[in-house]
Design a protein around this motif. Sequence first.
Motif, PDB file in Angstrom:
ATOM      1  N   LEU A   1       0.828  -1.205   0.000  1.00 36.59           N
ATOM      2  CA  LEU A   1       0.000   0.000   0.000  1.00 36.59           C
ATOM      3  C   LEU A   1       0.862   1.254   0.000  1.00 36.59           C
ATOM      4  N   GLY A   2       0.325   2.295  -0.569  1.00 33.28           N
ATOM      5  CA  GLY A   2       1.013   3.578  -0.613  1.00 33.28           C
ATOM      6  C   GLY A   2       1.649   3.843  -1.958  1.00 33.28           C
ATOM      7  N   ARG A   3       1.959   2.805  -2.684  1.00 34.97           N
ATOM      8  CA  ARG A   3       2.618   2.979  -3.987  1.00 34.97           C
ATOM      9  C   ARG A   3       1.670   3.628  -4.995  1.00 34.97           C
ATOM     10  N   LEU A   4       0.462   3.086  -5.115  1.00 36.47           N
ATOM     11  CA  LEU A   4      -0.513   3.659  -6.040  1.00 36.47           C
ATOM     12  C   LEU A   4      -0.907   5.065  -5.593  1.00 36.47           C
ATOM     13  N   GLU A   5      -1.048   5.246  -4.300  1.00 35.08           N
ATOM     14  CA  GLU A   5      -1.386   6.571  -3.764  1.00 35.08           C
ATOM     15  C   GLU A   5      -0.320   7.596  -4.152  1.00 35.08           C
ATOM     16  N   LYS A   6       0.951   7.249  -4.013  1.00 35.00           N
ATOM     17  CA  LYS A   6       2.056   8.147  -4.380  1.00 35.00           C
ATOM     18  C   LYS A   6       2.041   8.424  -5.888  1.00 35.00           C
ATOM     19  N   ALA A   7       1.853   7.367  -6.688  1.00 32.69           N
ATOM     20  CA  ALA A   7       1.824   7.520  -8.142  1.00 32.69           C
ATOM     21  C   ALA A   7       0.665   8.423  -8.563  1.00 32.69           C
ATOM     22  N   TYR A   8      -0.478   8.246  -7.939  1.00 35.93           N
ATOM     23  CA  TYR A   8      -1.638   9.064  -8.292  1.00 35.93           C
ATOM     24  C   TYR A   8      -1.431  10.517  -7.878  1.00 35.93           C
ATOM     25  N   ASP A   9      -0.784  10.751  -6.743  1.00 37.21           N
ATOM     26  CA  ASP A   9      -0.449  12.129  -6.339  1.00 37.21           C
ATOM     27  C   ASP A   9       0.478  12.783  -7.358  1.00 37.21           C
ATOM     28  N   LEU A  10       1.458  12.027  -7.853  1.00 39.21           N
ATOM     29  CA  LEU A  10       2.360  12.551  -8.885  1.00 39.21           C
ATOM     30  C   LEU A  10       1.587  12.840 -10.175  1.00 39.21           C
ATOM     31  N   TYR A  11       0.684  11.947 -10.525  1.00 38.10           N
ATOM     32  CA  TYR A  11      -0.157  12.130 -11.712  1.00 38.10           C
ATOM     33  C   TYR A  11      -0.992  13.405 -11.583  1.00 38.10           C
ATOM     34  N   LYS A  12      -1.662  13.574 -10.426  1.00 38.42           N
ATOM     35  CA  LYS A  12      -2.499  14.767 -10.203  1.00 38.42           C
ATOM     36  C   LYS A  12      -1.659  16.043 -10.191  1.00 38.42           C
ATOM     37  N   SER A  13      -0.383  15.933  -9.813  1.00 38.33           N
ATOM     38  CA  SER A  13       0.507  17.099  -9.792  1.00 38.33           C
ATOM     39  C   SER A  13       1.068  17.421 -11.174  1.00 38.33           C
ATOM     40  N   GLY A  14       0.715  16.613 -12.181  1.00 40.21           N
ATOM     41  CA  GLY A  14       1.107  16.911 -13.554  1.00 40.21           C
ATOM     42  C   GLY A  14       2.455  16.371 -13.986  1.00 40.21           C
ATOM     43  N   TYR A  15       3.004  15.411 -13.257  1.00 35.26           N
ATOM     44  CA  TYR A  15       4.300  14.863 -13.634  1.00 35.26           C
ATOM     45  C   TYR A  15       4.228  13.937 -14.847  1.00 35.26           C
ATOM     46  N   ALA A  16       3.066  13.358 -15.119  1.00 33.92           N
ATOM     47  CA  ALA A  16       2.880  12.498 -16.293  1.00 33.92           C
ATOM     48  C   ALA A  16       1.391  12.369 -16.577  1.00 33.92           C
ATOM     49  N   ASN A  17       1.064  11.964 -17.803  1.00 37.42           N
ATOM     50  CA  ASN A  17      -0.335  11.819 -18.201  1.00 37.42           C
ATOM     51  C   ASN A  17      -0.856  10.388 -18.087  1.00 37.42           C
ATOM     52  N   TYR A  18       0.053   9.431 -17.836  1.00 32.67           N
ATOM     53  CA  TYR A  18      -0.335   8.027 -17.772  1.00 32.67           C
ATOM     54  C   TYR A  18       0.363   7.352 -16.597  1.00 32.67           C
ATOM     55  N   ILE A  19      -0.274   6.269 -16.130  1.00 33.08           N
ATOM     56  CA  ILE A  19       0.290   5.442 -15.063  1.00 33.08           C
ATOM     57  C   ILE A  19       0.250   3.998 -15.529  1.00 33.08           C
ATOM     58  N   ILE A  20       1.401   3.345 -15.541  1.00 28.18           N
ATOM     59  CA  ILE A  20       1.448   1.910 -15.812  1.00 28.18           C
ATOM     60  C   ILE A  20       1.335   1.186 -14.478  1.00 28.18           C
ATOM     61  N   LEU A  21       0.336   0.317 -14.365  1.00 21.86           N
ATOM     62  CA  LEU A  21       0.156  -0.508 -13.173  1.00 21.86           C
ATOM     63  C   LEU A  21       0.810  -1.858 -13.434  1.00 21.86           C
ATOM     64  N   SER A  22       1.967  -2.090 -12.837  1.00 22.72           N
ATOM     65  CA  SER A  22       2.654  -3.362 -13.048  1.00 22.72           C
ATOM     66  C   SER A  22       2.083  -4.401 -12.104  1.00 22.72           C
ATOM     67  N   ASN A  23       1.667  -5.519 -12.668  1.00 17.16           N
ATOM     68  CA  ASN A  23       0.901  -6.554 -11.980  1.00 17.16           C
ATOM     69  C   ASN A  23      -0.452  -5.961 -11.610  1.00 17.16           C
ATOM     70  N   SER A  24      -1.133  -5.429 -12.626  1.00 13.99           N
ATOM     71  CA  SER A  24      -2.365  -4.651 -12.441  1.00 13.99           C
ATOM     72  C   SER A  24      -3.520  -5.449 -11.844  1.00 13.99           C
ATOM     73  N   THR A  25      -3.442  -6.758 -11.866  1.00 14.26           N
ATOM     74  CA  THR A  25      -4.516  -7.573 -11.295  1.00 14.26           C
ATOM     75  C   THR A  25      -4.335  -7.772  -9.785  1.00 14.26           C
ATOM     76  N   SER A  26      -3.324  -7.156  -9.226  1.00 15.19           N
ATOM     77  CA  SER A  26      -3.026  -7.281  -7.797  1.00 15.19           C
ATOM     78  C   SER A  26      -4.202  -6.815  -6.935  1.00 15.19           C
ATOM     79  N   LYS A  27      -4.530  -7.602  -5.945  1.00 12.62           N
ATOM     80  CA  LYS A  27      -5.598  -7.229  -5.004  1.00 12.62           C
ATOM     81  C   LYS A  27      -5.224  -5.959  -4.239  1.00 12.62           C
ATOM     82  N   VAL A  28      -3.932  -5.756  -3.969  1.00 11.42           N
ATOM     83  CA  VAL A  28      -3.483  -4.546  -3.277  1.00 11.42           C
ATOM     84  C   VAL A  28      -3.864  -3.308  -4.085  1.00 11.42           C
ATOM     85  N   PHE A  29      -3.628  -3.334  -5.401  1.00 14.11           N
ATOM     86  CA  PHE A  29      -4.010  -2.203  -6.251  1.00 14.11           C
ATOM     87  C   PHE A  29      -5.519  -1.973  -6.189  1.00 14.11           C
ATOM     88  N   GLN A  30      -6.271  -3.040  -6.352  1.00 10.21           N
ATOM     89  CA  GLN A  30      -7.725  -2.916  -6.377  1.00 10.21           C
ATOM     90  C   GLN A  30      -8.262  -2.372  -5.056  1.00 10.21           C
TER      91      GLN A  30
END
Length: 188
Positions: A47-76
Motif C-alpha cells: 500500500l502507498g505505492r498507487l497513492e504516491k503515483a496518483y499524487d504525482l499524476y495529479k501534480s502533472g508529472y505524467a499523463n499516464y500510469i502503468i500498473l505493473s501486476n495490475s490484477t493485484s488485489k493490493v491495487f484494487q
Amino acid sequence: MNKIFNYKMIILCIFYLYLLFFIKNNFFSVDQKPVKSDVIIVLSGDLGRLEKAYDLYKSGYANYIILSNSTSKVFQDEQAALGIPDNGQFIDEPYATSTYTNAKYTLALMEKYHFRSAIVVSSNYHMDRVKLAYDRALGNKDVKLVYVASEGSSIDSFHFINRRMTLRIEEPIKYLGYLLGLYRWLDL
C-alpha cells in the motif's frame, strides 16, 4: 560446543545483515526528486505505492500510469479505498510476478507506447532492488528513469501495517538474491 558456536555465528551474521540493510535503507536508499516524464510506473506489492503515483499524476508529472501486476488485489483495494477513478490514465501490465519481471514488462510497454521517460514508484524499503532490476532489464535502451519512493499509505489498518513489516523483513534476503543474480531462476 562447536555446533553452538557455529549457530551463534550464523545468527550474528544474519543480525548484522539486517542491521546494515536497515541503515542503508533509512539513510542511503534510492529516492529521487520527481521530474516531468512520459509515464509513471507503479509496482504492486504494498500500500502507498498507487497513492504516491496518483499524487504525482495529479501534480502533472505524467499523463499516464502503468500498473505493473495490475490484477493485484493490493491495487484494487487501494484504488477503491482512496476513491481513485480510472479516467483512462491507467495502462495495465497484468503479467509481472517479481521485481525483475515488473521491470522487463513495463519497459516493453514503454517501448510499445513510445515513452522515453518514466517515474518509477515503489516503497522506500524496496527501491534499491527496483533500481537494480531496472538497470539490469534496461540493457542499452535509451530511456530516462527517475525513482521516487513511497513512504507508506494514508490507509491505516492492522492488516496493512503487519503486511508492511513482513515485507521489510523479507527485503534484505531478496536484495541479496538480486545481487547474486538469482532473479533469473527464482521469482524474488
